[in-house]
Design a protein around this motif. Structure first.
Motif: not given
Length: 182
Positions: A129-136
């Motif tokens: 989820e953290f990686q997805q939020s960084v991508t967003d």
């Protein structure tokens, strides 16, 4: 007299106090509660004292104990520093985050597993989820850059509002009041 003695013996006889014993069913004995609390406090202090009463600790033990206390504050302060850096120099921050976007996903999983093991009770899903939020967040970098440029365009030489531009002209009551109070 015998009847009163029997009743009193029933209530207070045999070194017992039936009234107090009955009351203690509904309300805790404050004296006994204080004694228990004192015993608990004494035992806790004794355990704490034994934990730190090892007089023959080597320099290595002291160093390792100190190092074990560093990761959490370092991660918290590092996160705050990243937030500050993102506000101080968004372009610098965005370029660093672009570098993080190039890290392969299995490496993120490995880092997530290590951090999860170290801190305990963390799950791999949180890391993903953290990686997805960084991508967003990185996807919004272009818009943020354009917004910063637009803000910088509001220089002192830019047109500003004057008092006449913000005064309403259609409100008769307000115009009347302005006429009277000049």
């Amino acid at each position: 007299m015998g009847l009163i003695t029997n009743i009193m013996g029933l209530l207070f006889g045999n070194n017992r106090n039936v009234l107090i014993e009955t009351a203690q069913v509904f309300r805790e004995n404050a004296e006994n509660a204080s004694a228990r609390a004192s015993d608990i406090q004494t035992e806790a202090l004794r355990q704490f004292a034994t934990e730190f009463s090892h007089p023959r600790r080597s320099w290595f033990d002291v160093m390792i104990d100190g190092m074990n206390r560093l990761p959490r504050p370092m991660m918290a302060l590092g996160t705050l520093a990243l937030i500050g850096a993102s506000m101080a120099d968004p372009i610098w921050f965005a370029s660093r985050m672009q570098g993080l976007a190039l890290v392969p996903e299995p490496l993120w999983w490995l880092m997530g597993a290590i951090v999860s093991f170290y801190f305990g009770a963390r799950h791999q899903a949180k890391g993903q989820e953290f990686q997805q939020s960084v991508t967003d967040t990185m996807a919004r970098t272009g818009q943020v850059t354009r917004n910063i440029q637009a803000i910088k365009g509001l220089a002192p030489d830019a047109p500003t509002l004057t008092k006449s531009a913000i005064l309403p002209t259609e409100n008769a009551a307000l115009l009347d009041w302005q006429g009277k109070h000049g």
